[in-house]
Design an enzyme around this catalytic site. Structure first.
Site, PDB file in Angstrom:
ATOM      1  N   LEU A 117      48.614 -49.690  46.697  1.00  0.00           N
ATOM      2  CA  LEU A 117      48.074 -50.838  46.454  1.00  0.00           C
ATOM      3  C   LEU A 117      48.203 -50.813  45.320  1.00  0.00           C
ATOM      4  O   LEU A 117      46.598 -49.809  44.579  1.00  0.00           O
ATOM      5  CB  LEU A 117      46.369 -50.639  47.013  1.00  0.00           C
ATOM      6  CG  LEU A 117      46.930 -50.297  48.676  1.00  0.00           C
ATOM      7  CD1 LEU A 117      44.792 -50.388  49.575  1.00  0.00           C
ATOM      8  CD2 LEU A 117      47.448 -51.822  49.549  1.00  0.00           C
ATOM      9  N   ARG A 124      36.812 -53.298  36.158  1.00  0.00           N
ATOM     10  CA  ARG A 124      35.961 -53.079  34.842  1.00  0.00           C
ATOM     11  C   ARG A 124      36.827 -52.084  33.892  1.00  0.00           C
ATOM     12  O   ARG A 124      36.301 -51.699  33.068  1.00  0.00           O
ATOM     13  CB  ARG A 124      35.049 -51.605  36.147  1.00  0.00           C
ATOM     14  CG  ARG A 124      34.190 -52.226  36.644  1.00  0.00           C
ATOM     15  CD  ARG A 124      34.363 -51.396  38.416  1.00  0.00           C
ATOM     16  NE  ARG A 124      35.303 -51.480  39.548  1.00  0.00           N
ATOM     17  CZ  ARG A 124      35.654 -50.940  40.447  1.00  0.00           C
ATOM     18  NH1 ARG A 124      34.243 -50.272  41.391  1.00  0.00           N
ATOM     19  NH2 ARG A 124      36.201 -50.761  41.293  1.00  0.00           N
ATOM     20  N   TYR A 140      62.364 -39.042  -0.291  1.00  0.00           N
ATOM     21  CA  TYR A 140      62.581 -39.666   0.712  1.00  0.00           C
ATOM     22  C   TYR A 140      63.553 -39.559   1.197  1.00  0.00           C
ATOM     23  O   TYR A 140      64.521 -39.957  -0.122  1.00  0.00           O
ATOM     24  CB  TYR A 140      61.479 -41.257   0.019  1.00  0.00           C
ATOM     25  CG  TYR A 140      62.361 -42.026   1.139  1.00  0.00           C
ATOM     26  CD1 TYR A 140      62.085 -41.643   2.387  1.00  0.00           C
ATOM     27  CD2 TYR A 140      62.841 -42.671   0.383  1.00  0.00           C
ATOM     28  CE1 TYR A 140      62.569 -42.590   3.032  1.00  0.00           C
ATOM     29  CE2 TYR A 140      63.251 -44.026   1.676  1.00  0.00           C
ATOM     30  CZ  TYR A 140      62.845 -43.582   3.058  1.00  0.00           C
ATOM     31  OH  TYR A 140      63.205 -44.707   3.970  1.00  0.00           O
ATOM     32  N   ASN A 156      67.258 -46.842  -0.643  1.00  0.00           N
ATOM     33  CA  ASN A 156      68.503 -47.496   0.182  1.00  0.00           C
ATOM     34  C   ASN A 156      67.951 -49.292   0.614  1.00  0.00           C
ATOM     35  O   ASN A 156      68.694 -48.846   1.108  1.00  0.00           O
ATOM     36  CB  ASN A 156      67.893 -46.475   1.520  1.00  0.00           C
ATOM     37  CG  ASN A 156      66.144 -46.800   1.907  1.00  0.00           C
ATOM     38  OD1 ASN A 156      65.402 -46.553   1.483  1.00  0.00           O
ATOM     39  ND2 ASN A 156      65.885 -46.833   2.914  1.00  0.00           N
TER      40      ASN A 156
HETATM   41  C1  UD1 Z   1      38.064 -48.013  47.053  1.00  0.00           C
HETATM   42  C2  UD1 Z   1      37.451 -47.866  48.514  1.00  0.00           C
HETATM   43  C3  UD1 Z   1      36.270 -47.157  49.072  1.00  0.00           C
HETATM   44  C4  UD1 Z   1      37.389 -45.765  48.488  1.00  0.00           C
HETATM   45  C5  UD1 Z   1      37.867 -45.728  46.714  1.00  0.00           C
HETATM   46  C6  UD1 Z   1      38.093 -44.565  46.052  1.00  0.00           C
HETATM   47  C7  UD1 Z   1      38.390 -50.402  49.986  1.00  0.00           C
HETATM   48  C8  UD1 Z   1      37.285 -51.477  50.524  1.00  0.00           C
HETATM   49  N1  UD1 Z   1      36.703 -49.044  48.908  1.00  0.00           N
HETATM   50  O1  UD1 Z   1      37.135 -48.216  46.704  1.00  0.00           O
HETATM   51  O2  UD1 Z   1      35.764 -46.384  50.268  1.00  0.00           O
HETATM   52  O3  UD1 Z   1      36.039 -44.619  47.964  1.00  0.00           O
HETATM   53  O4  UD1 Z   1      39.542 -46.683  47.116  1.00  0.00           O
HETATM   54  O5  UD1 Z   1      38.712 -44.557  45.124  1.00  0.00           O
HETATM   55  O6  UD1 Z   1      39.155 -49.921  50.135  1.00  0.00           O
HETATM   56  N2  UD1 Z   1      43.701 -53.716  45.833  1.00  0.00           N
HETATM   57  C9  UD1 Z   1      44.529 -54.833  46.316  1.00  0.00           C
HETATM   58  N3  UD1 Z   1      43.651 -55.828  46.613  1.00  0.00           N
HETATM   59  C10 UD1 Z   1      42.417 -56.116  46.697  1.00  0.00           C
HETATM   60  C11 UD1 Z   1      41.456 -55.527  45.800  1.00  0.00           C
HETATM   61  C12 UD1 Z   1      42.355 -53.781  45.445  1.00  0.00           C
HETATM   62  O7  UD1 Z   1      45.117 -54.441  46.028  1.00  0.00           O
HETATM   63  O8  UD1 Z   1      42.320 -57.454  47.392  1.00  0.00           O
HETATM   64  C13 UD1 Z   1      44.370 -52.568  45.527  1.00  0.00           C
HETATM   65  C14 UD1 Z   1      43.303 -52.036  44.232  1.00  0.00           C
HETATM   66  O9  UD1 Z   1      44.330 -52.162  43.423  1.00  0.00           O
HETATM   67  C15 UD1 Z   1      42.879 -50.407  44.319  1.00  0.00           C
HETATM   68  C16 UD1 Z   1      42.650 -50.266  45.765  1.00  0.00           C
HETATM   69  O10 UD1 Z   1      43.148 -50.967  46.645  1.00  0.00           O
HETATM   70  O11 UD1 Z   1      44.455 -49.367  43.859  1.00  0.00           O
HETATM   71  C17 UD1 Z   1      40.924 -50.089  46.090  1.00  0.00           C
HETATM   72  O12 UD1 Z   1      40.670 -51.074  45.417  1.00  0.00           O
HETATM   73  P1  UD1 Z   1      39.207 -50.809  44.445  1.00  0.00           P
HETATM   74  O13 UD1 Z   1      39.082 -52.128  44.269  1.00  0.00           O
HETATM   75  O14 UD1 Z   1      40.012 -49.778  43.509  1.00  0.00           O
HETATM   76  O15 UD1 Z   1      38.040 -50.130  45.704  1.00  0.00           O
HETATM   77  P2  UD1 Z   1      37.029 -49.644  45.041  1.00  0.00           P
HETATM   78  O16 UD1 Z   1      36.287 -49.709  44.838  1.00  0.00           O
HETATM   79  O17 UD1 Z   1      37.337 -48.116  44.281  1.00  0.00           O
HETATM   80 CA    CA Z   2      39.231 -47.929  42.582  1.00  0.00          CA
END
Ligand code: UD1
Ligand code: CA
Length: 459
Positions: free
Chosen positions: A9, A16, A363, A383
């Site tokens: 993912l 952030r 150099y 050069n």
């Molecule tokens: C997420 C988990 C949380 C966990 C934490 C660990 C969820 C809802 N929560 O929170 O339980 O403790 O990771 O690091 O999953 N992403 C997408 N598309 C979206 C949203 C997110 O691809 O629409 C991907 C992000 O790129 C990321 C992952 O999903 O790789 C998690 O998303 P992020 O927003 O980082 O969730 P956290 O708040 O970290």
């Molecule tokens: Ca995350």
């Protein structure tokens, strides 16, 4: 054995981070964040699906042709992201890996997959027990079994006290995942479709949901902001140094040494404090890397000595050469075996042959220097004519006197000598002596005559 599809993912916006760059392209110890889960996926899975956001061509290009990209056009949450991957997934087991948790080790994930396959659970979550669970999803258990996961922002005060967190790594039985995802709602604080809710859906339906905990909780640090990136970097940096020390490298001060994941170093090499080694760098055995060296994308042979404070980029240094202190190798330089490049010397796109010496204040750019050449202090290759760069060739065993300017293009033949202070504009044949400077004029008694003149009354 059932096939394993890894779904990575990486479509989150990474808000952030406050960056123009996609989060997963931010570097961690020399590799993009996304390279870490990709490496894990490659070592375990039969196919890899990468979920990216819109405008993520760079991420897809970095992933490589063996990865199946899918675009999540609208970022509606981690559950929605996994659903986008469905058309590219095979039956069997789905391993979900977040793109932003680079410290997870292959061994830990291998253990998760093995447990999942053995237990035949509908889902298996990788959790971690951490000292500071704030911000992470918490794992709610009942009688040992996992009941559901609650996100930090949706958790009650009592739930917030739970220290077992969700790492966002899961194994799912494919069929179970797809049917449960269809039941996930977006009625939470963020209005998103959370992948975490699949766990609750499955457990309510009476399916078996297991969890295993990572043995090293530092593996579970995610990168959501720059402070976490720094924290993850500190851990990864130390892991790299430990690996090198286990392989026989002496690191005198690990606290001040930064070596990237892409670097290899041979046994019995010693690294002094305040050294940076980055990029695709390979350093041989029995070398000494003195204090304050900054080495970037260099290939360095065995028994090379880098005296303190050199800056070396995209260059090759062969065995037993000595560099520094304070020298600068710009890209495409090549220092031959046993050669010496000394104090305040800059090389650019130049080759220095076996045993040749450029010891002080020079150099040397766009030059090819043969073997056994001595280049005197302060020698400069001119050069650049303001428009074009030109080459200088210095053949074997030539001797270039101190403070020589070599106006390129120019060739100095084998065994030729150049007198100190010369400006050389024409080729010097082999074995010749070239002197290109105004002959010295000596006026005997000149100082006394000048003094006398000053004393004489004017007019
Ligand atoms: C997420 C988990 C949380 C966990 C934490 C660990 C969820 C809802 N929560 O929170 O339980 O403790 O990771 O690091 O999953 N992403 C997408 N598309 C979206 C949203 C997110 O691809 O629409 C991907 C992000 O790129 C990321 C992952 O999903 O790789 C998690 O998303 P992020 O927003 O980082 O969730 P956290 O708040 O970290
Ligand atoms: Ca995350």
């Amino acid at each position: 054995m059932e096939s394993l599809t890894a779904v990575i993912l990486a479509a989150g916006e990474g808000k952030r981070m406050r960056s123009r760059q996609p989060k997963v392209l931010h570097p961690l110890c020399g590799r993009a964040l996304i390279a870490y889960p990709l490496r894990t996926a490659r070592s375990l899975a039969d196919r890899i699906v990468l979920v990216v956001g819109p405008n993520a061509a760079d991420v897809v290009a970095l992933a490589g042709p063996d990865v199946r990209p899918v675009v999540q056009a609208e970022r509606l949450g981690s559950g929605h992201a996994v659903l986008q991957a469905r058309p590219e997934c095979a039956d069997g087991t789905i391993l979900v890996l977040p793109g932003d948790m680079p410290l997870l080790s292959v061994e830990t994930i291998e253990r998760l997959v093995a447990h999942h396959r053995k237990s035949r659970a509908a889902a298996t979550v990788l959790t971690a027990v951490v000292p500071e669970p704030q911000g992470y999803g918490r794992v709610l258990r009942q009688g040992g079994r996992v009941k559901r996961i609650v996100e930090d922002r949706d958790a009650t005060d009592a739930e917030k006290k739970i220290v077992e967190i969700n790492t966002s790594v899961y194994c799912f039985a494919a069929g179970r995942l797809w049917s449960a995802l269809g039941k996930v709602r977006s009625d939470n604080d963020q209005g998103e479709y959370y992948l975490t809710d699949v766990i609750g859906v499955l457990s309510r339906a009476g399916a078996r949901v297991d969890a295993i905990a990572a043995s090293d909780p530092s593996e579970a640090v995610g990168v959501n902001d720059r402070k976490q990136l720094a924290a993850v970097t500190a851990i990864q940096r130390r892991r790299i140094l430990d690996r090198l020390m286990e392989g026989g490298v002496t690191i005198l001060d690990p606290a001040s040494t930064y070596i990237e994941d892409t670097v290899t170093i041979g046994a019995d090499t010693t690294i002094y404090p305040n050294v940076v080694i980055e990029g695709q760098s390979a350093i041989g055995s029995e070398c000494v890397v003195g204090a304050g060296n900054h080495v970037s994308a260099c290939t360095i042979g065995d028994r090379v000595t880098l005296l303190p404070y050199c800056v070396l980029r995209e260059s090759v240094i062969e065995e037993a050469a000595t560099l520094g202190p304070f020298c600068h190798l710009r890209p495409l330089s090549h220092v031959g075996p046993k050669a010496k490049v000394g104090n305040f010397v800059e090389l650019k796109k130049s080759k220095i042959g076996r045993g040749s010496k450029v010891p002080h204040l020079s150099y040397v750019g766009d030059a090819t220097v043969g073997e056994g050449v001595n280049i005197g202090a302060g020698t400069i290759t001119c050069n650049y004519d303001g428009v074009h760069k030109h080459e200088t060739k210095i053949a074997d065993r030539a001797f270039i006197g101190t403070n020589t300017s070599l106006v390129a293009p120019v060739t100095v033949g084998e065994g030729a000598y150049i007198g100190a202070g010369s400006t050389i504009t024409k080729d010097v044949p082999p074995g010749a002596l070239a002197v290109g400077r105004a002959p010295q004029v000596v006026k005997e008694g000149w100082a006394a005559r000048k003094a006398k003149k000053r004393e004489e009354p004017r007019g």
